[in-house]
Every structure is written in structure tokens, then in C-alpha cells.
Write a protein that holds these residues in place. Structure first.
Motif, PDB file in Angstrom:
ATOM      1  N   ASN A  58     -40.700-100.956 -75.055  1.00 24.26           N
ATOM      2  CA  ASN A  58     -39.421 -99.317 -75.658  1.00 24.26           C
ATOM      3  C   ASN A  58     -39.243 -99.726 -74.236  1.00 24.26           C
ATOM      4  N   ALA A  59     -37.714 -99.093 -75.177  1.00 18.81           N
ATOM      5  CA  ALA A  59     -36.392 -98.783 -73.995  1.00 18.81           C
ATOM      6  C   ALA A  59     -36.789 -97.083 -73.415  1.00 18.81           C
ATOM      7  N   HIS A  60     -37.366 -96.544 -72.531  1.00 19.14           N
ATOM      8  CA  HIS A  60     -37.161 -95.411 -72.229  1.00 19.14           C
ATOM      9  C   HIS A  60     -36.473 -94.427 -71.901  1.00 19.14           C
ATOM     10  N   LYS A  61     -35.745 -93.308 -71.111  1.00 29.31           N
ATOM     11  CA  LYS A  61     -34.777 -92.399 -70.432  1.00 29.31           C
ATOM     12  C   LYS A  61     -34.502 -93.830 -69.061  1.00 29.31           C
ATOM     13  N   GLY A  62     -35.404 -94.010 -68.627  1.00 25.76           N
ATOM     14  CA  GLY A  62     -34.598 -94.200 -67.114  1.00 25.76           C
ATOM     15  C   GLY A  62     -35.412 -96.016 -66.989  1.00 25.76           C
ATOM     16  N   LYS A  63     -36.168 -96.548 -67.646  1.00 28.65           N
ATOM     17  CA  LYS A  63     -36.672 -98.100 -68.082  1.00 28.65           C
ATOM     18  C   LYS A  63     -36.963 -98.642 -69.355  1.00 28.65           C
ATOM     19  N   VAL A  64     -37.159 -99.821 -68.895  1.00 26.40           N
ATOM     20  CA  VAL A  64     -37.406-100.326 -69.744  1.00 26.40           C
ATOM     21  C   VAL A  64     -38.777-101.138 -69.934  1.00 26.40           C
ATOM     22  N   LYS A  65     -40.171-100.877 -70.897  1.00 18.14           N
ATOM     23  CA  LYS A  65     -41.118-100.972 -70.895  1.00 18.14           C
ATOM     24  C   LYS A  65     -41.282-102.480 -71.605  1.00 18.14           C
ATOM     25  N   LEU A  66     -42.304-103.299 -71.183  1.00 18.24           N
ATOM     26  CA  LEU A  66     -43.290-104.558 -71.568  1.00 18.24           C
ATOM     27  C   LEU A  66     -44.912-103.959 -71.952  1.00 18.24           C
ATOM     28  N   THR A  67     -45.152-103.597 -72.981  1.00 25.06           N
ATOM     29  CA  THR A  67     -46.577-103.298 -72.450  1.00 25.06           C
ATOM     30  C   THR A  67     -47.433-104.247 -72.989  1.00 25.06           C
ATOM     31  N   PHE A  68     -48.659-104.929 -72.993  1.00 26.91           N
ATOM     32  CA  PHE A  68     -48.700-106.294 -73.078  1.00 26.91           C
ATOM     33  C   PHE A  68     -50.690-105.303 -73.461  1.00 26.91           C
ATOM     34  N   MET A  69     -50.903-105.584 -75.080  1.00 26.54           N
ATOM     35  CA  MET A  69     -52.180-105.296 -75.856  1.00 26.54           C
ATOM     36  C   MET A  69     -53.651-105.701 -74.178  1.00 26.54           C
ATOM     37  N   TYR A  70     -53.568-107.101 -73.905  1.00 25.94           N
ATOM     38  CA  TYR A  70     -54.425-107.239 -73.753  1.00 25.94           C
ATOM     39  C   TYR A  70     -54.250-107.847 -72.288  1.00 25.94           C
ATOM     40  N   GLY A  71     -53.441-107.138 -72.035  1.00 20.63           N
ATOM     41  CA  GLY A  71     -52.967-107.369 -70.452  1.00 20.63           C
ATOM     42  C   GLY A  71     -54.052-107.162 -68.739  1.00 20.63           C
ATOM     43  N   ALA A  72     -55.342-106.789 -68.846  1.00 16.36           N
ATOM     44  CA  ALA A  72     -56.111-106.763 -67.812  1.00 16.36           C
ATOM     45  C   ALA A  72     -56.630-108.162 -68.345  1.00 16.36           C
ATOM     46  N   GLN A  73     -56.681-108.408 -69.201  1.00 13.30           N
ATOM     47  CA  GLN A  73     -57.532-110.025 -69.255  1.00 13.30           C
ATOM     48  C   GLN A  73     -56.770-110.708 -69.120  1.00 13.30           C
ATOM     49  N   LEU A  74     -55.005-110.554 -68.917  1.00 19.45           N
ATOM     50  CA  LEU A  74     -54.615-112.212 -68.701  1.00 19.45           C
ATOM     51  C   LEU A  74     -54.207-112.328 -66.954  1.00 19.45           C
ATOM     52  N   PRO A  75     -54.238-113.387 -66.754  1.00 20.16           N
ATOM     53  CA  PRO A  75     -53.920-114.181 -64.996  1.00 20.16           C
ATOM     54  C   PRO A  75     -52.177-113.310 -65.877  1.00 20.16           C
ATOM     55  N   ASP A  76     -52.581-113.582 -64.275  1.00 18.75           N
ATOM     56  CA  ASP A  76     -50.996-113.025 -63.691  1.00 18.75           C
ATOM     57  C   ASP A  76     -50.741-112.829 -62.043  1.00 18.75           C
ATOM     58  N   PRO A  77     -50.361-114.278 -62.320  1.00 18.69           N
ATOM     59  CA  PRO A  77     -49.925-115.394 -60.550  1.00 18.69           C
ATOM     60  C   PRO A  77     -48.702-114.707 -60.072  1.00 18.69           C
ATOM     61  N   ASP A  78     -48.148-114.455 -61.490  1.00 19.05           N
ATOM     62  CA  ASP A  78     -46.470-114.323 -60.386  1.00 19.05           C
ATOM     63  C   ASP A  78     -46.159-112.745 -60.411  1.00 19.05           C
ATOM     64  N   LYS A  79     -47.236-111.700 -60.787  1.00 17.92           N
ATOM     65  CA  LYS A  79     -47.731-110.031 -60.343  1.00 17.92           C
ATOM     66  C   LYS A  79     -45.789-109.692 -60.926  1.00 17.92           C
ATOM     67  N   LEU A  80     -45.731-110.324 -62.384  1.00 19.51           N
ATOM     68  CA  LEU A  80     -44.692-109.300 -63.167  1.00 19.51           C
ATOM     69  C   LEU A  80     -45.306-108.008 -63.922  1.00 19.51           C
ATOM     70  N   PHE A  81     -46.538-107.499 -63.739  1.00 22.25           N
ATOM     71  CA  PHE A  81     -47.609-106.564 -64.136  1.00 22.25           C
ATOM     72  C   PHE A  81     -46.808-105.757 -62.855  1.00 22.25           C
ATOM     73  N   ASN A  82     -46.172-104.365 -63.295  1.00 17.87           N
ATOM     74  CA  ASN A  82     -46.116-103.067 -62.225  1.00 17.87           C
ATOM     75  C   ASN A  82     -46.802-102.146 -62.281  1.00 17.87           C
ATOM     76  N   THR A  83     -47.223-102.076 -63.495  1.00 18.64           N
ATOM     77  CA  THR A  83     -47.846-100.441 -64.148  1.00 18.64           C
ATOM     78  C   THR A  83     -49.049-100.357 -64.999  1.00 18.64           C
ATOM     79  N   GLY A  84     -49.858 -99.707 -65.421  1.00 23.36           N
ATOM     80  CA  GLY A  84     -50.969 -99.793 -66.593  1.00 23.36           C
ATOM     81  C   GLY A  84     -52.036-100.347 -65.625  1.00 23.36           C
ATOM     82  N   PHE A  85     -52.175-100.364 -64.406  1.00 25.21           N
ATOM     83  CA  PHE A  85     -53.688-100.816 -64.003  1.00 25.21           C
ATOM     84  C   PHE A  85     -55.010 -99.808 -63.703  1.00 25.21           C
ATOM     85  N   GLU A  86     -54.165 -98.551 -64.317  1.00 22.92           N
ATOM     86  CA  GLU A  86     -55.450 -97.637 -64.428  1.00 22.92           C
ATOM     87  C   GLU A  86     -56.580 -97.764 -65.720  1.00 22.92           C
ATOM     88  N   GLY A  87     -55.816 -98.344 -66.187  1.00 20.90           N
ATOM     89  CA  GLY A  87     -57.108 -98.801 -68.279  1.00 20.90           C
ATOM     90  C   GLY A  87     -57.071-100.326 -67.627  1.00 20.90           C
TER      91      GLY A  87
END
Length: 143
Positions: A58-87
Motif C-alpha cells: 500500500n502507498a500511504h501519504k508519507g510511506k509505502v507499506k509492505l505487510t506480510f500476512m504471517y510475518g510474525a512466524q517468519l525469520p527476519d535475520p536482516d531486520k526488515l520488519f520495522n512495524t506491526g510487532f504488537e500483533g
């Protein structure tokens, strides 16, 4: 109009940095696996899938957001995820003007999401069908 054509149009209509950023994300996503399909859902969101939804862009007013449906279950060794940690399920990558995406790390994340989707598909295929409530198997007696 196909989903891919709608995504093309969306990117073309975003004449600022967001269009370029979304195009770059899309290129990396599609390069991660040749069987990824593009969809258009929820009244205007590009969705990339293989054996289930991988991510929504999604393109928002001040950002582009890429949301992973099951991101909480994915390994992210490069620390790409920077939001959505509360879910409990989704994780997202918010990109702001001037941000660069680590394309090799994104491809790795996409492939991990595909593997998770495929594992979920295999697991659900192995589950036996549930019996309808209130029924029970009975053996007929021989007369």
C-alpha cells in the motif's frame, strides 16, 4: 483489466517516490519466485500470493507499506520488519522517502513466506475431515 495491469496503473499514478519504491518492491517480490501471482484486493491493494497470501502493498501519504500476512512466524535475520510487532500474525516494512530496500534480504523473506504457506497447505491437507456434530458411526449387526 487484470490485477497486474491495475498494479501497473497504480504505480504510474504515483508520480513521486512512492511509485518508484512500490515498483522496486514489486520487482524484488516477483524475482523471488516465478510462481508468485499478483492479485488486486480490498478495493485497491496489490497482493502477492503463492499457495496463500504472501504480502500486501500500500502507498500511504508519507510511506509505502509492505505487510506480510504471517510475518510474525517468519525469520527476519536482516531486520526488515520495522512495524506491526504488537500483533500476533502480521508484520510490515514501512519505507519512507529516501529509504532503500535490501533486495536480497527481501527475496529471502518472500521465499520464507512461501515455504510457510506451503507448510500450512500440507498440514491442512493431512488433517482428517471432522464428523458432523451429532452423528456417530454405528456398525450394522449381521442377522
Amino acid at each position: 483489466m487484470t490485477a497486474s495491469e491495475r498494479i501497473d496503473r497504480m504505480i504510474e499514478d504515483l508520480t513521486d517516490w512512492r511509485g518508484k519504491t512500490l515498483a522496486s518492491l514489486r520487482k524484488s517480490i516477483l524475482a523471488a519466485d516465478p510462481e508468485i501471482i499478483e492479485e488486486w484486493k480490498w478495493m485497491g491493494s496489490p497482493v502477492w500470493s503463492r499457495d496463500g497470501i504472501i504480502a500486501v502493498g500500500n502507498a500511504h501519504k508519507g510511506k509505502v507499506k509492505l505487510t506480510f500476512m504471517y510475518g510474525a512466524q517468519l525469520p527476519d535475520p536482516d531486520k526488515l520488519f520495522n512495524t506491526g510487532f504488537e500483533g500476533n500474525a502480521r508484520r510490515a516494512i514501512d519505507l519512507f522517502e529516501g529509504d532503500k530496500i535490501n533486495a536480497p534480504a527481501l527475496k529471502t523473506l518472500i521465499r520464507a513466506a512461501i515455504e510457510l504457506n506451503q507448510a500450512k497447505s500440507r498440514k491442512s491437507a493431512k488433517k482428517p475431515a471432522k464428523k458432523a456434530a451429532g452423528t456417530r458411526a454405528t456398525a450394522k449387526k449381521k442377522a
